[in-house]
Design a protein around this motif. Sequence first.
Motif, short mmCIF file in Angstrom:
data_model
loop_
_atom_site.label_atom_id
_atom_site.label_comp_id
_atom_site.label_asym_id
_atom_site.label_seq_id
_atom_site.Cartn_x
_atom_site.Cartn_y
_atom_site.Cartn_z
N TYR A 138 0.81 -1.22 0.00
CA TYR A 138 0.00 0.00 0.00
C TYR A 138 0.85 1.28 0.00
CZ TYR A 138 -4.24 -2.69 0.22
OH TYR A 138 -5.26 -3.56 -0.09
N ALA A 139 2.15 1.10 -0.09
CA ALA A 139 3.03 2.26 -0.29
C ALA A 139 3.29 2.48 -1.78
CB ALA A 139 4.35 2.06 0.45
N THR A 140 2.61 1.71 -2.64
CA THR A 140 2.79 1.90 -4.08
C THR A 140 1.59 2.66 -4.67
OG1 THR A 140 1.68 -0.15 -4.70
CG2 THR A 140 4.05 -0.29 -4.24
N GLU A 141 1.87 3.35 -5.75
CA GLU A 141 0.85 4.18 -6.39
C GLU A 141 -0.32 3.33 -6.91
OE1 GLU A 141 2.69 6.86 -9.15
OE2 GLU A 141 0.77 7.41 -10.04
N GLN A 142 0.03 2.17 -7.51
CA GLN A 142 -1.05 1.36 -8.08
C GLN A 142 -1.99 0.80 -7.02
OE1 GLN A 142 2.26 1.01 -9.16
NE2 GLN A 142 2.25 -0.02 -11.16
N ALA A 143 -1.41 0.35 -5.90
CA ALA A 143 -2.27 -0.17 -4.82
C ALA A 143 -3.13 0.94 -4.24
CB ALA A 143 -1.41 -0.81 -3.74
N THR B 45 5.46 13.95 -1.10
CA THR B 45 5.01 13.82 -2.49
C THR B 45 5.23 12.41 -3.04
OG1 THR B 45 7.16 14.61 -3.24
CG2 THR B 45 5.42 16.25 -3.03
N ASN B 46 5.97 11.58 -2.32
CA ASN B 46 6.26 10.22 -2.79
C ASN B 46 5.13 9.27 -2.40
OD1 ASN B 46 8.69 11.40 -3.45
ND2 ASN B 46 9.73 10.61 -1.63
N SER B 47 4.92 8.22 -3.20
CA SER B 47 3.85 7.28 -2.86
C SER B 47 4.15 6.51 -1.58
CB SER B 47 3.61 6.30 -4.02
OG SER B 47 4.75 5.50 -4.22
N ASP B 48 5.44 6.36 -1.23
CA ASP B 48 5.78 5.60 -0.03
C ASP B 48 5.97 6.51 1.19
OD1 ASP B 48 8.12 6.84 -0.73
OD2 ASP B 48 9.37 5.03 -0.63
N TRP B 49 5.36 7.69 1.15
CA TRP B 49 5.51 8.67 2.24
C TRP B 49 5.17 8.10 3.60
CZ3 TRP B 49 1.12 9.71 5.06
CH2 TRP B 49 -0.09 9.29 4.48
N GLU B 50 4.26 7.13 3.63
CA GLU B 50 3.75 6.68 4.92
C GLU B 50 4.71 5.72 5.64
OE1 GLU B 50 -0.05 4.79 4.61
OE2 GLU B 50 -0.41 4.91 6.77
N LEU B 51 5.71 5.22 4.91
CA LEU B 51 6.62 4.26 5.53
C LEU B 51 7.60 4.91 6.50
CD1 LEU B 51 7.44 1.86 2.54
CD2 LEU B 51 5.85 1.51 4.44
N SER B 52 7.69 6.23 6.48
CA SER B 52 8.58 6.88 7.44
C SER B 52 7.82 8.02 8.12
CB SER B 52 9.83 7.41 6.74
OG SER B 52 9.46 8.25 5.67
N LEU B 53 8.31 8.36 9.30
CA LEU B 53 7.71 9.48 10.03
C LEU B 53 8.53 10.73 9.72
CD1 LEU B 53 6.96 7.50 13.26
CD2 LEU B 53 5.30 8.33 11.61
#
Lengths: 166, 552
Positions: A138-143, B45-53
């Motif tokens: 869920y850290a990917t754009e497609q998901a 702005t990155n899709s994986d923004w939530e993986l870090s605080l």
Amino acid sequence: MKPLSRRQLLVATVYSAILPAPQILSAGTINKQASNHPQEILTAMVDMILPADQHSPAASQLGVNKALWQLAERNLNLKKLLIKGCRWLDKESFGNFITLPDNQKIELLRWMDERASPKRLPGLFFRQVRYHSVGLYYATEQAQKGLGLHQSPQPMGYPEIGLRDN
Amino acid sequence: MYDVIIVGSGAGGSAAAYGLTQAGHKVLLLEAGPRFNPATDYPLTNSDWELSLFPEKKGSQGKYTFAPMQKLEARWQHLRSKNSLNGYLSPGDSRIPSGIGYHHVRGIGGSTLHFTGESHRLHQQSMKMHSLFGVAADWPLTYHNLMPYYNQAEKLIGVAGITNISGRDYNGSSLLPPHPFSDTSRILQRGAEKLGMHWQANNRAALSQAYDGRPACNYCHNCNRGCPRGDKGSADVTFIRQAELTGKLQIKTRLSVLKLENDGNSKISGVLCADSSGQRFSFSAPIVILACGALETPRLLLNSADANSLEGLANESGQVGKNFMETLSWTSTGLSNDSVQTFKGLPADGICWDFNAPDSVPHIIGGCRFSSTTAEADLSGPVNYARRLVKGWGAEFKDTMRQQFGHAITVGAIGESLPNDRSFIALDATAKDEHGLPLARINSYLPETELRRLEFMAKRCNSILHAAGMTEVIESYGSYDFFSSTHVFGTCRMGNDSNTSVTNSYGQSHRWNNLYICDASIFPSSGGGESPSLTIEALALRMANSLKHLVE
């Protein structure tokens, strides 16, 4: 979920030897020729946890399997757990988890999730793989698009909130 | 060369630097951490923004240790943190730190970089806890002594909010309009009002309209990960920016202060520092101000002990490190059936002050407040839903994610933390930093009174969720089993009596005339859940105003 500790790993590994066998092992013969690489087994496992559907691709199509292994390369305890867990999966799958029919994969994973102790290898392995793989997925754009979420928080934000009246 | 040296650039140090440079004084600001660049360091702005605080940089986290904490008891079992996916979240039978425990940032702007930005004035009665209620200590100044500086700080920051808050006088204030409610606050307002509680706009250091060259907030819900736009009123984009415009401020980052040297009489004569390579430097100025926070300020004073101050600098009263107060907090999360998207909006945009007065919680002295806390619970994106809230796996799990994402509602409470003999900061006997100096050791204990207040907070949070239509609390998290503090106070208490306090009302050491403190370590009491940054800033501005004449 806290980072995997060495003690957790030790306890899980030692006690795995005295676990009752999953139901799935009640029939079948072990394929002694099979020797899958842990990364291949993980690929099959994360795709069972996060399969493709009409909204978003399967986990491996979004690189979750590779990202999980990269994470383990930086975390020795996690890597050991993944290797031992994959070995256990193969062993309990007539020697080859990858070729197991989907319904039997599901049965085995369900046992790990619902019945195996989270302190022992199968339960701990399943929980760690689930935790990391759903996060990476869920850290990917497609998901995210599959959830109807079409943007990261910035740069646009949600300025429509500012137009409301209290 | 410098008129004033300030150690630490969080809320207090930044506001002091602002006040002093505005008055024309040359200020050297020493900061142990780095400088963050809002435009490039906060990856929202990155899709994986939530993986870090909030991002970590070299030197942006201080080190400290914890003394073993209290055993958990069966009678308080209902206060243990738990979640419907993983059960009880603390693994053992003792209270433990949650992650690093004391959640802070070292860097230009300090912890305001990752704070939510609630801008609260203290309830007037919270400054008289001893004379009115026989607990803690009175502040050596009144609310009205501080009020002009509250007004000044709010105006500089661009605080958005309201003025009809019980227990406060906002005469002369100039706030920006309050922010509209997010879905979380709308739902919580419904629940609170069913219980007869008043849900109001929270006063926030986030711009509701463009102001002072900064843009209005765009409601991305992620203040705690750092604001890349600069609309959040962290100290770097407000006080520091304005101070730098005067040309009177010099900042040195990644420089740790090791010791304050003294002349043996009444003056601090030097500030000894080291960079990360161990190279040492010494600075001096007529005035030295400490603004390192309630852990590092007492640590520096205790580490500065010498023949002239055997028990630690400025510790003639024996109060340095004592009276440690932490963040007493609770959060409850449910899933709303309403059509909502709770990942949008300003965090902590709604608040209830009904139980904030020190005598407003039934049978317990010390107040609390309730607020919308979905963002602070880190439920702003799908990763944490998948990891913490939504059960299962496979196709069914993905379907459930689609149904439930955006529906998490968290209500939180923060309460008074009263000082007790078992909560204090000391020097660790063995653990040392890279310069060989003892680390601060946190001793924390929650007595019965605090647990009863926490119990009230927990029950009320759950009641609000239920009244708002949520049948199940799917996650609860609190201070009973986890030490998890963003606000810490009290370890260099101010007061009028030099036998029982470290500084006077201006933060000036009772013994060392040119030594001042302007952080939450001088708070005699914590308040009933108010976030402290605005009060720290007001105290710093008041101190800077007094120093204007002293330096001259």
